[in-house]
Design an enzyme around this catalytic site. Structure first.
Site, PDB file in Angstrom:
ATOM      1  N   THR A  53      -9.494   5.184  -8.482  1.00 32.00           N
ATOM      2  CA  THR A  53      -9.207   4.017  -7.640  1.00 32.00           C
ATOM      3  C   THR A  53      -8.660   4.458  -6.283  1.00 32.00           C
ATOM      4  O   THR A  53      -8.941   3.843  -5.259  1.00 32.00           O
ATOM      5  CB  THR A  53      -8.169   3.099  -8.326  1.00 32.00           C
ATOM      6  OG1 THR A  53      -8.573   2.870  -9.668  1.00 32.00           O
ATOM      7  CG2 THR A  53      -8.023   1.783  -7.611  1.00 32.00           C
ATOM      8  N   SER A 110       0.941   8.582  -5.792  1.00 26.82           N
ATOM      9  CA  SER A 110       1.522   7.251  -5.653  1.00 26.82           C
ATOM     10  C   SER A 110       2.638   6.953  -6.640  1.00 26.82           C
ATOM     11  O   SER A 110       3.655   7.622  -6.650  1.00 26.82           O
ATOM     12  CB  SER A 110       0.404   6.220  -5.757  1.00 26.82           C
ATOM     13  OG  SER A 110       0.902   4.957  -5.483  1.00 26.82           O
ATOM     14  N   HIS A 111       2.389   5.993  -7.529  1.00 23.97           N
ATOM     15  CA  HIS A 111       3.437   5.518  -8.432  1.00 23.97           C
ATOM     16  C   HIS A 111       3.560   6.390  -9.681  1.00 23.97           C
ATOM     17  O   HIS A 111       4.379   6.109 -10.537  1.00 23.97           O
ATOM     18  CB  HIS A 111       3.120   4.075  -8.827  1.00 23.97           C
ATOM     19  CG  HIS A 111       1.720   3.930  -9.327  1.00 23.97           C
ATOM     20  ND1 HIS A 111       0.631   3.962  -8.478  1.00 23.97           N
ATOM     21  CD2 HIS A 111       1.219   3.819 -10.559  1.00 23.97           C
ATOM     22  CE1 HIS A 111      -0.479   3.859  -9.169  1.00 23.97           C
ATOM     23  NE2 HIS A 111      -0.151   3.772 -10.450  1.00 23.97           N
ATOM     24  N   ASP A 155       3.340   2.647  -0.234  1.00 22.98           N
ATOM     25  CA  ASP A 155       2.417   1.549   0.053  1.00 22.98           C
ATOM     26  C   ASP A 155       2.661   0.321  -0.820  1.00 22.98           C
ATOM     27  O   ASP A 155       2.082  -0.733  -0.573  1.00 22.98           O
ATOM     28  CB  ASP A 155       0.945   2.009  -0.017  1.00 22.98           C
ATOM     29  CG  ASP A 155       0.574   2.643  -1.337  1.00 22.98           C
ATOM     30  OD1 ASP A 155       1.446   2.740  -2.226  1.00 22.98           O
ATOM     31  OD2 ASP A 155      -0.595   3.061  -1.484  1.00 22.98           O
ATOM     32  N   ARG A 156       3.515   0.448  -1.831  1.00 20.28           N
ATOM     33  CA  ARG A 156       3.781  -0.737  -2.684  1.00 20.28           C
ATOM     34  C   ARG A 156       5.118  -1.372  -2.332  1.00 20.28           C
ATOM     35  O   ARG A 156       5.979  -0.731  -1.738  1.00 20.28           O
ATOM     36  CB  ARG A 156       3.837  -0.321  -4.160  1.00 20.28           C
ATOM     37  CG  ARG A 156       2.531   0.198  -4.676  1.00 20.28           C
ATOM     38  CD  ARG A 156       2.580   0.372  -6.175  1.00 20.28           C
ATOM     39  NE  ARG A 156       1.272   0.818  -6.631  1.00 20.28           N
ATOM     40  CZ  ARG A 156       0.801   0.622  -7.862  1.00 20.28           C
ATOM     41  NH1 ARG A 156       1.542   0.021  -8.762  1.00 20.28           N
ATOM     42  NH2 ARG A 156      -0.400   1.053  -8.184  1.00 20.28           N
ATOM     43  N   GLU A 183      -2.901  -7.170  -3.472  1.00 20.18           N
ATOM     44  CA  GLU A 183      -3.255  -6.934  -4.870  1.00 20.18           C
ATOM     45  C   GLU A 183      -2.069  -7.300  -5.756  1.00 20.18           C
ATOM     46  O   GLU A 183      -0.914  -7.228  -5.325  1.00 20.18           O
ATOM     47  CB  GLU A 183      -3.582  -5.460  -5.089  1.00 20.18           C
ATOM     48  CG  GLU A 183      -4.773  -4.958  -4.316  1.00 20.18           C
ATOM     49  CD  GLU A 183      -5.180  -3.567  -4.787  1.00 20.18           C
ATOM     50  OE1 GLU A 183      -6.085  -3.480  -5.625  1.00 20.18           O
ATOM     51  OE2 GLU A 183      -4.587  -2.575  -4.324  1.00 20.18           O
ATOM     52  N   ASP A 230       7.129   2.462  -3.681  1.00 19.60           N
ATOM     53  CA  ASP A 230       6.673   3.472  -4.650  1.00 19.60           C
ATOM     54  C   ASP A 230       6.629   4.873  -4.046  1.00 19.60           C
ATOM     55  O   ASP A 230       7.090   5.094  -2.929  1.00 19.60           O
ATOM     56  CB  ASP A 230       5.292   3.078  -5.208  1.00 19.60           C
ATOM     57  CG  ASP A 230       4.192   3.211  -4.169  1.00 19.60           C
ATOM     58  OD1 ASP A 230       4.488   3.068  -2.972  1.00 19.60           O
ATOM     59  OD2 ASP A 230       3.032   3.467  -4.555  1.00 19.60           O
ATOM     60  N   LYS A 256      -2.338  -0.564   2.092  1.00 13.83           N
ATOM     61  CA  LYS A 256      -1.248  -1.487   1.799  1.00 13.83           C
ATOM     62  C   LYS A 256       0.034  -0.853   2.309  1.00 13.83           C
ATOM     63  O   LYS A 256       0.098   0.356   2.504  1.00 13.83           O
ATOM     64  CB  LYS A 256      -1.193  -1.819   0.321  1.00 13.83           C
ATOM     65  CG  LYS A 256      -1.079  -0.664  -0.649  1.00 13.83           C
ATOM     66  CD  LYS A 256      -1.161  -1.211  -2.070  1.00 13.83           C
ATOM     67  CE  LYS A 256      -0.927  -0.155  -3.126  1.00 13.83           C
ATOM     68  NZ  LYS A 256      -2.160   0.553  -3.507  1.00 13.83           N
ATOM     69  N   ASP A 268       4.448   6.803  -2.582  1.00 14.18           N
ATOM     70  CA  ASP A 268       3.880   7.060  -1.259  1.00 14.18           C
ATOM     71  C   ASP A 268       4.095   5.920  -0.266  1.00 14.18           C
ATOM     72  O   ASP A 268       3.510   5.922   0.822  1.00 14.18           O
ATOM     73  CB  ASP A 268       2.384   7.383  -1.377  1.00 14.18           C
ATOM     74  CG  ASP A 268       1.575   6.238  -1.977  1.00 14.18           C
ATOM     75  OD1 ASP A 268       2.140   5.470  -2.781  1.00 14.18           O
ATOM     76  OD2 ASP A 268       0.388   6.105  -1.654  1.00 14.18           O
TER      77      ASP A 268
END
Ligand code: VG1
Ligand code: CO
Length: 544
Positions: A18, A113-114, A282-283, A364, A278, A377, A280
């Protein structure tokens, strides 16, 4: 510059998911593994000669080593300029901005990421194209193809560079700029939001806040913006030091992994606002005193109130959400007469719509939202958006959310994840669901009459590319939905996701607890998928 060609042979598992290639650190540490993937990307791209590349990561374990390797491979492949975040650090949205601002050819972002970090945890790498966004599928498929055919890679014989010193220098014709990772991004935020109003609201204590950086990349960004520029007290940012293993935590901003923050907010002394981001950056997770805002609601609320934000005051062009994201934003779009697009999961699907000015804001359900200011994001952007709203509307988070539900109704929403499932079992479950779909049409289960049952396929309205098998959807006549998807970011076995959504118009029912309100749908999801039965798992691993 002396360039060596190293003979190598393919690994067969370098298929990006993804959001880039994510594997255990130990996999990336295999001989030539990272080099192979980076060379495959460069082989797939047009000529890299004379081009500029942005480079940085979320600071997790292996970030620094990976950056040194990539610098040498990029140099050997003809890149003329490298822009690198100091310490090897760049948040995903900041990297996206730097690519755009410097008109770079692209960027490599190192992050999983997360996912947790550390010597035995996860690492990842992602290529972003010149619009600043994640490489679309036609690129990532080609990267994979090249990785299966690779026989050598090129590497420059240069010394490791000092990542910690801000500097502009040249090594045999290669320009290297080690830049402050925060400055450009912070300026961009100041150009979007009303920083004067935010300063006033914070200094007068109208807004009190706490931001949890989860020992990941947003620490330095949040400290600079919230504490230094907006004047929030020192200590507003907690867990603000990026650590290679994120302090042993799981840098995923949700009620399960950011528990400390959740406890703070459901308490008498809660501040007005809290948020987390998160690995990186982006969340985002948005909380107010005694309320957690689901990401799907957050998106809808941002769109409905976008005119309060200076950069959107003149209106927005349209909106988009990933398919499993709740339909809350669709209701806002309909009321405002805005085009609304439904895309597959993953930010790369928003890029074309943003570039073509079809949409301005998108998001999202997985704690991600953003706008046309970058092509990723953006966690801190969402935080500043909410702070700007609270300051401008002079309302608390709970008031803003309840007012929104009053007007549009509430889409009660939850996601159930079953992690580390045996891949064969997971594939069997999807096979079974596919067979079941045609039999569900027009069936009635209690209050739920099936409206449609299909597998989501997307045709990009700009380049007409088609992406199949993007999740199984069962929609009911009352607007409720159950969606099943396999994750494309996990590194152990398969992760099954069930997305559950129920629309409640009547405000007397808005205060229900999601798991109770969704109980009937949860039962139906199990009836259709047999996940518990087939995996032997009694409960979801994570509920958000
Ligand atoms: C998950 C989320 C998806 C998100 C992706 C990357 O993917 O569901 O919405 O875009 O992570 O997020 P999946 O395939 O595991 O469901 V993150 O913050 O990498 O960068
Ligand atoms: Co992320």
């Amino acid at each position: 510059m002396n360039i060596k060609t190293i003979a190598s042979s393919p690994y067969n598992d370098q298929k990006p998911g993804t959001s880039g290639l994510r594997k255990k650190v130990t996999i990336f540490q295999q001989r030539h593994y990272l080099a192979n993937f980076v060379q495959s990307i460069f082989n797939s791209l047009d000529d890299c000669q004379g081009k500029c590349l942005v480079l940085g990561g979320d600071g997790r374990y292996y970030n620094r080593e990976a950056i040194q390797i990539i610098i040498k491979i990029a140099a050997a492949n003809g890149f003329h300029e490298l822009i690198i975040g100091q310490g090897g650090l760049l948040s995903t949205p900041a990297a996206s901005h730097l690519i755009r601002k410097n008109k770079a050819y692209g960027g490599l972002i190192l992050s999983a990421s997360h996912n947790p970090g550390g010597a035995t945890e996860d690492f990842g790498i992602k290529y972003n194209i010149s619009n600043g966004g994640p490489a679309p599928e036609k690129y990532t498929e080609d990267f994979f193809k090249h990785s299966l055919e690779i026989s050598e890679y090129k590497i420059a014989e240069i010394n490791d560079i000092d990542l910690d010193k801000l500097a502009d220098f040249e090594i045999e014709g290669l320009k290297i700029r080690v830049i402050d990772p925060v400055t450009d991004y912070a300026q961009l935020m100041a150009s979007i939001f009303d920083f004067d109003l935010l300063k006033q609201s914070i200094s007068s204590n109208y807004i009190t806040l706490c931001f949890d950086a989860m020992h990941a990349i947003t620490g330095p960004y949040a400290k600079r913006i919230l504490e230094e520029m907006l004047g929030a007290p020192v200590g507003t940012v907690i867990n603000g030091e990026p650590l290679e293993d994120f302090g042993g935590g799981h840098p995923d901003p949700n009620l399960v992994h950011a528990k400390e923050l959740a406890q703070l907010m459901f308490n008498d002394n809660a501040p007005v606002f809290a948020a987390a981001s998160d690995g990186d950056g982006d969340r985002n997770m948005i909380l107010g005193a005694n309320i957690f805002v689901t990401p799907s609601d957050s998106l809808a609320i941002m769109v409905a109130n976008s005119h309060y934000i200076p950069s959107f005051a003149k209106g927005i062009n349209g909106v988009a959400r990933s398919m499993p994201t709740s339909q809350a934003v669709d209701r806002v779009a309909a009321a405002y007469n805005l085009p609304c697009f439904e895309t597959p999961t993953g930010w790369k699907f928003f890029g074309n719509l943003l570039d073509a000015d079809k949409i301005t804001i998108c998001g999202e359900e997985s704690f991600g939202s953003g706008s046309n200011h970058v092509r990723e994001k953006d966690g801190l952007w969402a935080v500043l958006f909410w702070l700007n709203l609270i300051a401008k509307k002079r309302q608390s988070v709970i008031e803003i959310v309840h007012e929104h539900w009053q007007r549009f109704g509430r889409d009660i929403y939850s996601r159930h994840d079953y992690e580390a499932v045996d891949s064969n079992v997971a594939n069997e479950i999807f096979k079974h669901l596919r067979q079941l779909l045609p039999t569900l049409k027009e069936k009635i289960f209690g209050d739920y009459a099936v409206d449609y049952a299909d597998e989501f396929s997307y045709q990009d309205p700009i380049d007409n590319s088609i992406s199949d098998q993007q999740g199984i959807r069962i929609g009911f006549k009352n607007g409720s939905r159950i969606v099943f998807r396999l994750s494309g970011t996990g590194t152990v076995g398969a992760t099954l996701r069930i997305y559950l959504e129920k629309f409640v118009k009547d405000s007397s029912s808005h205060q229900q607890k999601p798991q109770q309100a969704l109980a009937e749908l949860i039962k139906l999801a199990e009836k259709f998928s047999e996940i518990k039965q087939r995996t032997g798992l009694l409960e979801p691993t994570v509920i958000t």
